[in-house]
Design a protein around this motif. Structure first.
Motif, short mmCIF file in Angstrom:
data_model
loop_
_atom_site.label_atom_id
_atom_site.label_comp_id
_atom_site.label_asym_id
_atom_site.label_seq_id
_atom_site.Cartn_x
_atom_site.Cartn_y
_atom_site.Cartn_z
N VAL A 19 -2.69 -11.29 5.66
CA VAL A 19 -1.35 -11.80 5.39
C VAL A 19 -0.70 -11.03 4.24
O VAL A 19 0.48 -10.67 4.30
N LEU A 20 -1.47 -10.74 3.20
CA LEU A 20 -0.92 -9.99 2.06
C LEU A 20 -0.50 -8.59 2.48
O LEU A 20 0.52 -8.08 2.01
N VAL A 21 -1.26 -7.96 3.37
CA VAL A 21 -0.89 -6.62 3.85
C VAL A 21 0.38 -6.70 4.69
O VAL A 21 1.29 -5.85 4.54
N LEU A 22 0.49 -7.68 5.56
CA LEU A 22 1.70 -7.83 6.38
C LEU A 22 2.92 -8.09 5.51
O LEU A 22 4.04 -7.66 5.84
N GLY A 33 8.81 -3.44 3.36
CA GLY A 33 9.11 -2.02 3.46
C GLY A 33 8.31 -1.14 2.52
O GLY A 33 8.64 0.04 2.35
N LEU A 34 7.26 -1.68 1.94
CA LEU A 34 6.45 -0.92 0.99
C LEU A 34 5.40 -0.06 1.69
O LEU A 34 4.82 0.83 1.07
N LEU A 35 5.14 -0.34 2.94
CA LEU A 35 4.23 0.49 3.73
C LEU A 35 4.49 0.26 5.21
O LEU A 35 5.20 -0.69 5.58
N ASP A 36 3.93 1.12 6.02
CA ASP A 36 3.97 0.97 7.48
C ASP A 36 2.54 0.80 7.95
O ASP A 36 1.63 1.45 7.42
N ILE A 41 -3.68 1.80 8.34
CA ILE A 41 -3.75 0.42 7.85
C ILE A 41 -3.96 -0.54 9.01
O ILE A 41 -4.75 -1.48 8.92
N ALA A 42 -3.28 -0.29 10.12
CA ALA A 42 -3.44 -1.15 11.29
C ALA A 42 -4.87 -1.11 11.81
O ALA A 42 -5.43 -2.14 12.22
N GLN A 43 -5.48 0.06 11.81
CA GLN A 43 -6.86 0.17 12.28
C GLN A 43 -7.82 -0.59 11.38
O GLN A 43 -8.78 -1.21 11.87
N LEU A 44 -7.58 -0.59 10.09
CA LEU A 44 -8.40 -1.38 9.18
C LEU A 44 -8.21 -2.87 9.44
O LEU A 44 -9.18 -3.63 9.47
N LEU A 45 -6.98 -3.30 9.65
CA LEU A 45 -6.70 -4.71 9.90
C LEU A 45 -7.38 -5.20 11.17
O LEU A 45 -7.90 -6.32 11.23
#
Length: 460
Positions: free
Chosen positions: A74-77, A83-86, A105-109
């Motif tokens: 949730v914190l990453v989303l 807009g701080l990251l994609d 980042i998506a692959q880690l999530l």
């Protein structure tokens, strides 16, 4: 989650209590506590204990293990939504020097980065985090296990990286960011990184004798974002309600729905389970459940949400192995859903009618496949096949007059109205598919054109 709602029926409450009593007894657990939420409100709590007259309640803390990962996700989303990251950014862009910075980042999530499941020895769950002071100590020399992005391979070090990413972007500790951005807004005052009384102690039960051994409770250090948290049944039901509906103070409903969407295909033997962005997804008893399970030495935990039923369930126990909390929580959802099915909201007409939209409703044809288009709230539309064999979807309205698909084959695809020079509607365009008012309607933009002689019977 607000104050308790209307009580469940006595027979339902007894069935719920029976289920956790069986789990505590057969699982040989020192204690077991559970809770059920319905439509965002706490509906039932229950507990069992091996100590007469001393039972935990919904305010007793247990360690929740990998349910912590959902909080980290949730914190990453939130960072993405600001807009701080994609999510497609390589890790290196925001957290350089890890040695695995090419993964996204998506692959880690979604656990598809191909990283190892565990940190190098000694076993990180049962040793202090001070033994792993840096990310290199967490990742080790053999951190790559699978090709990046090709399969789901659960990785605790992967969520350690996400926690460090949060700290790098926010400029604050993972724990402080968690408190400020999730726990505070959702009033989860009994969810903490360190235990606070009243809390359960963690135990191991001998597999062949009814005797117990206390388990150590370690501070996981850098690996805290993968499994550190302590929480209660009541707090987790509150969090589960947020995972079902979203909360604009924390994360929008659309972003929470994105978390619940499978991120990689399941393994061949696991067609009834998958993983989204920080959330497990399972099919059980004919319904979809989302949430997470967790364990650390001395504790097992599970949180499941059935969005369609408006139900959430939490199961917590203070034993290393024994009661299958994931199955118990799923059973709690099933018991309530079958005994007291959700009462649908009353039908109500739309608050206003846009005549141009109203004129779009009714039958449309893609080739000879028949579809029906109907209006939804907030200027959304639904396009569904009138007979089997074709694909349909709901679409939400964009500010430019188009719509974007919500789910299935058309998720993310654009639906737009194509008009003639006089302003009349020619056809609908859905990702290059042409929908006309009549099957293969002459004078429209049907790909390949329409035979000038039109429809005909069998000529003999």
């Amino acid at each position: 989650m607000t104050s308790p709602c209307e009580e469940l029926l006595p027979a339902t409450r007894r069935a719920l209590l029976h289920r956790i009593a069986v789990a505590q007894s057969e699982g040989r657990a020192p204690s077991f506590v559970a809770a059920v939420g319905r439509d965002g409100q706490l509906a039932w709590t229950g507990s069992r204990s091996s100590v007469d007259g001393h039972k935990p309640d919904a305010d007793t803390q247990y360690r929740i293990g990998s349910i912590t990962k959902t909080f980290t996700a949730v914190l990453v989303l939130r960072l993405r939504d600001e807009g701080l990251l994609d999510l497609n950014d390589p890790l290196e862009k925001h957290l350089p020097g890890t040695g695995v910075g090419d993964v996204t980042i998506a692959q880690l999530l979604g656990h598809s980065a191909g990283l190892s499941a565990e940190a190098p020895a000694p076993w990180w769950e049962r040793t202090p985090g001070s033994l792993r002071p840096g990310l290199a100590d967490v990742l080790g020399d053999q951190s790559r296990m699978h090709p990046v992005g090709r399969c789901h391979h659960y990785s605790n070090p992967g969520y350690t990286l996400l926690g460090s990413l949060i700290e790098a972007v926010r400029g604050a500790s993972w724990e402080d960011v968690l408190q400020r951005e999730i726990l505070g807004p959702l009033a989860m005052h009994r969810t903490t990184a360190q235990p606070r009384a009243p809390h359960a102690g963690g135990w191991a039960v001998h597999p062949w004798a009814d005797v117990m051994l206390p388990e150590p409770s370690e501070d996981l250090g850098l690996m805290a974002p993968a499994g550190q948290l302590w929480s209660t049944a009541a707090d987790l039901c509150r969090f589960a309600a947020f995972l079902a509906e979203g909360d604009d103070r924390v994360l929008s409903a659309a972003s929470v729905r994105e978390m619940r969407t499978p991120s990689v295909p399941p393994e061949a033997e696991e067609w009834d389970s998958g993983y989204g962005l920080g959330m497990q997804i399972v099919r059980k008893d004919g319904r979809t459940l989302v949430g997470h399970q967790g364990s650390l030495p001395g504790f097992v935990a599970a949180l499941w949400v059935s969005v369609d039923d408006g139900l959430t369930a939490v199961a917590l126990s203070n034993v290393t192995s024994g009661p299958l909390t994931g199955s118990v929580a799923a059973d709690l959802v099933r018991i309530v859903a079958e005994a007291e099915p959700r009462i649908p909201e009353p039908w109500r007409p739309l608050p206003e009618v846009d005549q141009e939209l109203l004129e779009l409703t009714g039958p449309w044809y893609w080739g000879t496949y028949s579809f029906g288009l109907r209006l939804l709230a907030d200027r959304g539309v639904e396009l569904q096949p009138l007979r089997g064999g074709a694909r349909g979807s709901r679409f939400f309205a964009e500010t430019d007059g188009t719509w974007t698909g919500r789910e299935g084959y058309y998720a993310g695809e654009t639906l737009r109205v194509v008009r003639r020079e006089d302003g009349s509607v020619s056809h609908l365009d859905l990702g290059s598919f042409v929908f006309t008012r009549e099957p293969y309607e002459p004078g429209t933009a049907v790909p390949g054109g329409v035979d000038e002689e039109g429809w005909r019977g069998l000529q003999v």
